[in-house]
Design a protein around this motif. Structure first.
Motif, PDB file in Angstrom:
ATOM      1  N   ILE A 199       0.867  -1.185   0.000  1.00  0.00           N
ATOM      2  CA  ILE A 199       0.000   0.000   0.000  1.00  0.00           C
ATOM      3  C   ILE A 199       0.900   1.230   0.000  1.00  0.00           C
ATOM      4  CG2 ILE A 199      -1.793   1.286   1.211  1.00  0.00           C
ATOM      5  CD1 ILE A 199      -2.626  -1.345   2.523  1.00  0.00           C
ATOM      6  N   VAL A 200       0.601   2.209  -0.855  1.00  0.00           N
ATOM      7  CA  VAL A 200       1.352   3.467  -0.895  1.00  0.00           C
ATOM      8  C   VAL A 200       0.377   4.621  -0.727  1.00  0.00           C
ATOM      9  CG1 VAL A 200       2.799   5.002  -2.279  1.00  0.00           C
ATOM     10  CG2 VAL A 200       3.164   2.525  -2.366  1.00  0.00           C
ATOM     11  N   TYR A 201       0.646   5.442   0.270  1.00  0.00           N
ATOM     12  CA  TYR A 201      -0.129   6.668   0.463  1.00  0.00           C
ATOM     13  C   TYR A 201       0.813   7.851   0.322  1.00  0.00           C
ATOM     14  CZ  TYR A 201      -4.680   4.879   1.846  1.00  0.00           C
ATOM     15  OH  TYR A 201      -5.918   4.302   1.849  1.00  0.00           O
ATOM     16  N   LYS A 206       2.290  20.646   3.007  1.00  0.00           N
ATOM     17  CA  LYS A 206       1.245  21.662   3.033  1.00  0.00           C
ATOM     18  C   LYS A 206       0.445  21.551   1.750  1.00  0.00           C
ATOM     19  CE  LYS A 206       4.577  25.251   1.663  1.00  0.00           C
ATOM     20  NZ  LYS A 206       5.115  26.581   2.053  1.00  0.00           N
ATOM     21  N   ALA A 207      -0.841  21.916   1.854  1.00  0.00           N
ATOM     22  CA  ALA A 207      -1.762  21.692   0.741  1.00  0.00           C
ATOM     23  C   ALA A 207      -1.905  22.890  -0.175  1.00  0.00           C
ATOM     24  CB  ALA A 207      -3.142  21.304   1.280  1.00  0.00           C
ATOM     25  N   SER A 208      -1.419  24.059   0.244  1.00  0.00           N
ATOM     26  CA  SER A 208      -1.583  25.245  -0.589  1.00  0.00           C
ATOM     27  C   SER A 208      -0.568  26.290  -0.173  1.00  0.00           C
ATOM     28  CB  SER A 208      -3.000  25.815  -0.473  1.00  0.00           C
ATOM     29  OG  SER A 208      -3.255  26.230   0.860  1.00  0.00           O
ATOM     30  N   GLY A 209      -0.407  27.295  -1.032  1.00  0.00           N
ATOM     31  CA  GLY A 209       0.487  28.401  -0.715  1.00  0.00           C
ATOM     32  C   GLY A 209       0.542  29.392  -1.854  1.00  0.00           C
ATOM     33  N   SER A 210       0.942  30.595  -1.519  1.00  0.00           N
ATOM     34  CA  SER A 210       1.095  31.639  -2.529  1.00  0.00           C
ATOM     35  C   SER A 210       2.419  31.457  -3.243  1.00  0.00           C
ATOM     36  CB  SER A 210       1.040  33.017  -1.855  1.00  0.00           C
ATOM     37  OG  SER A 210       1.525  34.012  -2.728  1.00  0.00           O
ATOM     38  N   SER A 211       2.448  31.799  -4.522  1.00  0.00           N
ATOM     39  CA  SER A 211       3.697  31.705  -5.272  1.00  0.00           C
ATOM     40  C   SER A 211       4.365  33.069  -5.419  1.00  0.00           C
ATOM     41  CB  SER A 211       3.442  31.098  -6.656  1.00  0.00           C
ATOM     42  OG  SER A 211       2.605  31.929  -7.434  1.00  0.00           O
ATOM     43  N   GLU A 212       4.102  33.941  -4.474  1.00  0.00           N
ATOM     44  CA  GLU A 212       4.782  35.240  -4.511  1.00  0.00           C
ATOM     45  C   GLU A 212       6.292  35.049  -4.392  1.00  0.00           C
ATOM     46  OE1 GLU A 212       4.125  39.718  -2.707  1.00  0.00           O
ATOM     47  OE2 GLU A 212       3.093  38.021  -1.814  1.00  0.00           O
ATOM     48  N   THR A 213       6.705  33.998  -3.657  1.00  0.00           N
ATOM     49  CA  THR A 213       8.097  33.583  -3.584  1.00  0.00           C
ATOM     50  C   THR A 213       8.146  32.073  -3.819  1.00  0.00           C
ATOM     51  OG1 THR A 213       7.938  33.252  -1.191  1.00  0.00           O
ATOM     52  CG2 THR A 213       8.710  35.405  -1.946  1.00  0.00           C
ATOM     53  N   ASP A 214       9.350  31.534  -4.011  1.00  0.00           N
ATOM     54  CA  ASP A 214       9.486  30.092  -4.155  1.00  0.00           C
ATOM     55  C   ASP A 214       8.915  29.389  -2.922  1.00  0.00           C
ATOM     56  OD1 ASP A 214      10.755  30.509  -6.518  1.00  0.00           O
ATOM     57  OD2 ASP A 214      12.768  30.041  -5.803  1.00  0.00           O
ATOM     58  N   GLN A 215       8.172  28.316  -3.145  1.00  0.00           N
ATOM     59  CA  GLN A 215       7.594  27.540  -2.046  1.00  0.00           C
ATOM     60  C   GLN A 215       8.221  26.140  -2.035  1.00  0.00           C
ATOM     61  OE1 GLN A 215       4.984  28.562   0.262  1.00  0.00           O
ATOM     62  NE2 GLN A 215       5.743  30.510  -0.542  1.00  0.00           N
ATOM     63  N   GLU A 216       8.765  25.752  -0.874  1.00  0.00           N
ATOM     64  CA  GLU A 216       9.352  24.425  -0.724  1.00  0.00           C
ATOM     65  C   GLU A 216       8.358  23.514  -0.024  1.00  0.00           C
ATOM     66  OE1 GLU A 216      13.677  23.899   0.235  1.00  0.00           O
ATOM     67  OE2 GLU A 216      12.841  22.970   2.041  1.00  0.00           O
ATOM     68  N   ILE A 217       8.158  22.319  -0.587  1.00  0.00           N
ATOM     69  CA  ILE A 217       7.163  21.373  -0.086  1.00  0.00           C
ATOM     70  C   ILE A 217       7.836  20.019   0.076  1.00  0.00           C
ATOM     71  CG2 ILE A 217       4.949  20.257  -0.561  1.00  0.00           C
ATOM     72  CD1 ILE A 217       4.701  22.752  -2.644  1.00  0.00           C
ATOM     73  N   THR A 218       7.560  19.361   1.169  1.00  0.00           N
ATOM     74  CA  THR A 218       8.061  18.004   1.374  1.00  0.00           C
ATOM     75  C   THR A 218       6.988  17.011   0.957  1.00  0.00           C
ATOM     76  OG1 THR A 218       9.424  18.740   3.228  1.00  0.00           O
ATOM     77  CG2 THR A 218       9.028  16.370   3.040  1.00  0.00           C
ATOM     78  N   VAL A 219       7.405  16.043   0.139  1.00  0.00           N
ATOM     79  CA  VAL A 219       6.514  14.987  -0.321  1.00  0.00           C
ATOM     80  C   VAL A 219       6.820  13.719   0.482  1.00  0.00           C
ATOM     81  CG1 VAL A 219       5.754  13.618  -2.300  1.00  0.00           C
ATOM     82  CG2 VAL A 219       6.487  15.998  -2.627  1.00  0.00           C
ATOM     83  N   PHE A 220       5.782  13.122   1.038  1.00  0.00           N
ATOM     84  CA  PHE A 220       5.922  11.896   1.813  1.00  0.00           C
ATOM     85  C   PHE A 220       5.204  10.760   1.082  1.00  0.00           C
ATOM     86  CE2 PHE A 220       5.879  15.453   4.758  1.00  0.00           C
ATOM     87  CZ  PHE A 220       7.019  15.232   5.519  1.00  0.00           C
ATOM     88  N   LEU A 221       5.867   9.590   0.970  1.00  0.00           N
ATOM     89  CA  LEU A 221       5.265   8.401   0.401  1.00  0.00           C
ATOM     90  C   LEU A 221       5.351   7.294   1.442  1.00  0.00           C
ATOM     91  CD1 LEU A 221       6.865   8.830  -3.085  1.00  0.00           C
ATOM     92  CD2 LEU A 221       4.412   8.574  -2.749  1.00  0.00           C
ATOM     93  N   LYS A 222       4.227   7.002   2.080  1.00  0.00           N
ATOM     94  CA  LYS A 222       4.170   5.937   3.095  1.00  0.00           C
ATOM     95  C   LYS A 222       4.013   4.605   2.380  1.00  0.00           C
ATOM     96  CE  LYS A 222       3.915   4.293   7.284  1.00  0.00           C
ATOM     97  NZ  LYS A 222       4.117   2.900   6.890  1.00  0.00           N
ATOM     98  N   ILE A 223       4.950   3.702   2.641  1.00  0.00           N
ATOM     99  CA  ILE A 223       4.985   2.402   1.968  1.00  0.00           C
ATOM    100  C   ILE A 223       4.740   1.323   3.012  1.00  0.00           C
ATOM    101  CG2 ILE A 223       6.407   0.828   0.597  1.00  0.00           C
ATOM    102  CD1 ILE A 223       7.951   3.361  -0.350  1.00  0.00           C
ATOM    103  N   ALA A 224       3.635   0.540   2.861  1.00  0.00           N
ATOM    104  CA  ALA A 224       3.221  -0.411   3.886  1.00  0.00           C
ATOM    105  C   ALA A 224       2.861  -1.752   3.253  1.00  0.00           C
ATOM    106  CB  ALA A 224       2.050   0.146   4.682  1.00  0.00           C
ATOM    107  N   ASN A 225       2.775  -2.793   4.106  1.00  0.00           N
ATOM    108  CA  ASN A 225       2.280  -4.119   3.735  1.00  0.00           C
ATOM    109  C   ASN A 225       1.366  -4.570   4.862  1.00  0.00           C
ATOM    110  OD1 ASN A 225       1.777  -6.808   3.162  1.00  0.00           O
ATOM    111  ND2 ASN A 225       3.931  -7.396   2.889  1.00  0.00           N
ATOM    112  N   ASP A 226       0.052  -4.568   4.603  1.00  0.00           N
ATOM    113  CA  ASP A 226      -0.895  -4.801   5.693  1.00  0.00           C
ATOM    114  C   ASP A 226      -1.190  -6.278   5.940  1.00  0.00           C
ATOM    115  OD1 ASP A 226      -2.550  -5.448   3.575  1.00  0.00           O
ATOM    116  OD2 ASP A 226      -4.219  -4.190   4.231  1.00  0.00           O
TER     117      ASP A 226
END
Length: 896
Positions: A199-201, A206-226
């Motif tokens: 399973i990958v989630y 963060k879900a939104s932001g202004s692009s008045e300046t560069d926006q840095e976002i962390t992407v997380f990929l949860k990898i599981a086996n249930d």
């Protein structure tokens, strides 16, 4: 029983969770109760070749409340029996008004289904997510803004005894605001897998932001086996995440947290890496914006989604100035269950919303030198440097320009290959003039044009003038950009008429030196009837650089409204040798020419004091000077007010006339002791009124608050012989005064006999004021159906409906109007439409006074279909009594 997850990822994400709803209607989609409307305008030229502008009434279409909703998408997931399936859905208010909704599900009651609001829109049930508590089987979500979305998580427990073929059912949603709307639904399907289930989630920091300046976002990929058995491995696990072009991968940001909670920093190169704890192989590669992650040894079973470990993270950047949009991101992955076949799936989709911000540049202009009486044109470039179209209202402030300067704003924008100038209008009906909706970037820039007309009679022009234009965002009213228009100096070409001596001969005290007309005569000669006298005039070119030639004129009035001298008085201009002339020779800068003004009084001339104003006017630059001299014939008591003037104003308006009151005799008048002189005013029409003022600072310009009301000359000590004062008469036309009416204002200095034996001679000034009528009128109508009645009142409509417009210009004058330009713009929240749905192309027609169409045609100067812009028609002449009609149709932007 379902346990709330406690994984570190969930705790981390709960810190950045936002509100429960996000997004909004597009900025060009009208909300409920939005008013759609604007003004048309027409320009034309008067007989005096003066261009005039008229604006129509504003017609308003008010948007109705529309309720609607959407629930999406259908979801399918695969779990191991006995675990919970989590489905993420998006509920969207697709109406144009705030609404609330009831949710329900079709699963059996004993499953213990729960519904949560996914506050951070990551598709994972995080710590602290708000559970919706059902009441009678319904889950209420309240107060969702138009266009806003709510992310939902539906948690469906499964049983070990469930049929291996899977289960499915529906989730329903219904509007509270409009109970007549039917339910919408999605279908959730659960498939079961044994032998290891990857399973990958996916989640974002963060879900939104202004692009008045560069926006840095962390992407997380949860990898599981249930799968609960550790031996049931999801083998040969491979994940590919192809990033949207607006997500820029930040090199070297990849990191893997293994199932024992140990971090391993990953390199971007295509190589085989090792788990930092147990030396298990890892493959991680970044190729442009595509990331590949592999666990060759697979994912051991019993690594549940609720486990705090087993996730890949990396960072991306949304670069500054990215337009308003939603950036989606979904990963794909594959694995082989123990004893099974290769299985391919996709993770949940996460969305990052780029929010609107406002930013603009507004550039003023500096003009180094201006000329008195010149109309300066300041071009102010306005560029929307934000990430979405925006409208800015416009105001002027800090008007440090000479008294009497008049200002006018215009707008210049690109249309086709060129720039088109038009008056600035209120394009959104908020009562403020504005730029209209300005697109993003240099290519969509507009010019705000400021016309500043400097006063003509400026005796002492200064320097460093400034006026500020303020552009205020309608989306963020606290955001204001300013542009400064500045003028360095004001220069006037000058000529000076002196008596007896030239300026070069007596640079400080030549009689009459300086800009006239003077308050008192420079030279007064007394002549008996039948005598001939002479004024010696020197025409001095006081300009620094320009060779000038001047016309010569004489008048009894300072404004030269007439050049006819009183009966019995003649004046001839003569140069050396006695030759009569009407103009000078060409005079070099700082040079002069002597001109003799020969005055002849006829034997029958009556006693009078004749003011003689001598004027020299440049044939090249228009520079002029007026010198005031006086002829006294048989000096007697005489109080004069001059000149007689004519003017025009509108009903409810006023006009200021400038007069001089002069004692043409040789005795003091009006001091309150020797005699009294009090101004009297008489109107020829009822309800007209006139106020008289004295030129307090003696500058010849009427200034409100400086020049004071005045009627009695005793307050200034009376008038000495030959003395003259400037009086202003402000004439007020009553509201409702009929066009063409002429009012005659008679101003008389009433002189008493006083202590003198001689009866005074008194003259009156007569000011004739005409009430103007606009030659053209302009009206605008609307309707919602092709054959409905044309109305000017507010009408109500739904998004997606059409508005039919009619704009009419009528010539109410007595003769034809020339060079007519009728223009309108497609209102915001709409697009022009023609050639579809039986809507005709924009058209025009001219009707005569009887209402019969005499000519008509298609309007070719129009926006492209389904766009916005200006629509216009130009007509050379419009005869009296004729009308010009413009017709076009727009469609209100729909909600979908």
């Amino acid at each position: 029983m379902i346990k709330k997850p406690s994984l570190k990822l969930a705790l981390m994400l709960s810190l950045v969770a936002g509100t429960s709803a996000y997004g909004a209607l597009a900025s060009n989609v009208p909300l409920a109760n939005t008013d759609i409307g604007n003004q048309a305008y027409v320009s034309y030229y008067t007989e005096a070749n003066l261009q005039k502008f008229l604006q129509s009434n504003i017609v308003i279409t008010r948007i109705n409340s529309v309720y609607n909703l959407a629930l999406a998408p259908d979801r399918t997931t695969t779990v191991t029996r006995g675990n919970a399936a989590v489905f993420n859905h998006t509920l969207t208010n697709t109406g144009n008004i705030i609404d609330s909704y009831d949710l329900r599900h079709g699963f059996e009651d004993d499953r213990g289904v729960k519904i949560y609001v996914d506050r951070n829109n990551n598709g994972i049930l995080d710590s602290g997510e708000a559970e919706l508590i059902p009441i009678l089987g319904k889950y209420r979500i309240t107060d969702i803004d138009p266009g806003a979305k709510v992310s939902l998580l539906v948690v469906v427990p499964t049983k070990v005894a469930d049929d291996i073929g899977g289960i499915n059912n529906k989730i329903f949603a219904k509007s509270i605001g409009n109970s007549q709307l039917g339910e919408v639904f999605v279908t959730d399907t659960i498939n079961f897998l044994t032998g290891g289930n990857a399973i990958v989630y996916k989640a974002l920091s963060k879900a939104s932001g202004s692009s008045e300046t560069d926006q840095e976002i962390t992407v997380f990929l949860k990898i599981a086996n249930d799968d609960p058995l550790a031996s049931n491995i999801a083998q040969s696990f491979k994940l590919i995440d192809t990033l949207n072009a607006d997500f820029k991968y930040i090199p070297g940001s990849g990191k893997w947290k293994n199932y024992n909670g140990i971090d391993t920093v990953l390199t971007d190169a295509e190589d085989e890496e090792k788990d930092s704890q147990n030396n298990q192989p890892i493959k991680f590669k970044v190729d442009n914006n595509e990331l590949t992650f592999e666990l060759p040894n697979g994912i051991p079973g019993n690594n549940q989604l609720s486990s705090p470990n087993g996730y890949l993270e990396f960072k991306v950047k949304v670069v500054a100035n990215t337009p308003v949009k939603t950036i989606p991101n979904t990963a794909s992955y594959s694995f082989t269950p123990t004893g099974g076949n290769l299985t391919s799936r996709s993770s949940n989709t996460v969305n990052y919303d780029v929010l609107k911000f406002v930013r603009a540049t507004f550039t003023g202009q500096h003009i180094p030198v201006g000329q008195a009486g010149e109309t300066l044109r300041f071009v102010n470039k306005f560029i929307n440097t934000a990430n979405a179209p925006e409208r800015y209202s416009l105001t002027l402030s800090d008007e440090f320009f000479p008294t009497g300067t008049t200002f006018r704003l215009a707008m210049e924008s690109r249309e086709g290959e060129g720039l088109i100038e038009r008056p600035i209008l209120d394009t959104n009906g908020d009562g403020k003039i504005d730029t209209g909706l300005v697109g993003v970037g240099e290519a969509n820039s507009v010019n705000v044009i400021l016309y500043a007309t400097l006063p003509i009679n400026m005796s002492n022009p200064g320097s460093d003038y400034k006026i500020v234009k303020n552009a205020t965002s309608t989306f963020t009213p606290t955001y204001i950009v300013k542009a400064n228009d500045t003028l360095g100096t004001i220069r006037i070409s000058t000529v000076d008429i002196t008596n007896d001596f030239s300026v070069s001969e007596k640079p400080n005290d030549a009689p009459g030196i300086g800009l006239g007309p003077e308050r008192n005569p420079v030279t007064q000669i007394n002549l008996n009837p039948g005598a001939v006298g002479n004024f010696v005039l020197h025409i001095n070119n006081t300009s620094q650089y320009v060779e000038e030639q001047y016309t010569l004129e004489v008048s009894t009035k300072p404004d030269f409204s007439t050049t006819t001298l009183p009966a019995g008085v003649t004046v001839k201009f003569k140069q050396g040798g006695g030759a009569e002339v009407t103009k000078t020779v060409k005079i070099n800068p700082q040079g002069s020419q002597r001109i003799d003004a020969e005055v002849t009084v006829s034997p029958t001339a009556g006693a009078a004091v004749v003011p003689l104003y001598f004027r020299a006017t440049s044939l090249t630059t228009g520079a002029r000077d007026i010198k005031y001299d006086s002829l006294s014939i048989n000096a007697v008591r005489s109080v004069q007010i001059i000149p007689n003037l004519t003017g025009e104003t509108y009903a409810g308006g006023n006009i200021v006339y400038t007069h001089q009151v002069r004692n043409g005799g040789n005795v003091l008048e009006g001091d309150g002791l020797a005699s009294s002189v009090i101004l009297g005013v008489k109107e020829s029409l009822a309800q007209w009124r006139t106020e008289t003022f004295i030129d307090t600072n003696k500058n010849g310009i009427f200034e409100v608050g400086i020049d004071i009301p005045f009627v009695d000359f005793a307050t200034i000590g009376g008038l000495k012989p030959g003395e003259q004062v400037t009086i202003f008469a402000r004439v007020f036309a009553p509201l409702g005064a009929p066009a063409g009416a002429n009012n005659i204002t008679t101003i008389t200095p009433n002189v008493t006999q006083g202590t003198y034996s001689t009866t005074p001679t008194v003259t009156s000034a007569v000011d004739t004021t005409k009430v103007l009528a606009e030659k053209l009128t302009i009206s605008k109508w609307q309707r919602l159906t092709p054959n409905g009645s044309w109305i000017t009142a507010v009408q109500n409509a739904n998004p997606g409906e059409k508005i039919y417009y009619r704009v009419q210009v009528k010539n109410t004058g007595t003769n034809e109007a020339n060079t007519i330009s009728l223009r309108d713009t497609v209102p915001f929240y709409t697009n022009i439409i023609y050639g579809v749905d039986n809507v005709p192309k924009p058209s025009w027609e001219i009707k005569n006074a009887a209402g019969v169409v005499v000519t008509s045609g298609e309007i070719t100067n129009r926006p492209e279909n389904n766009t916005r812009g200006e629509i216009s028609i130009d007509v050379d002449t419009l005869p009296a009594g004729h009308t010009l009609d413009m017709y076009f149709t727009v469609k209100i932007n729909p909600l979908d």
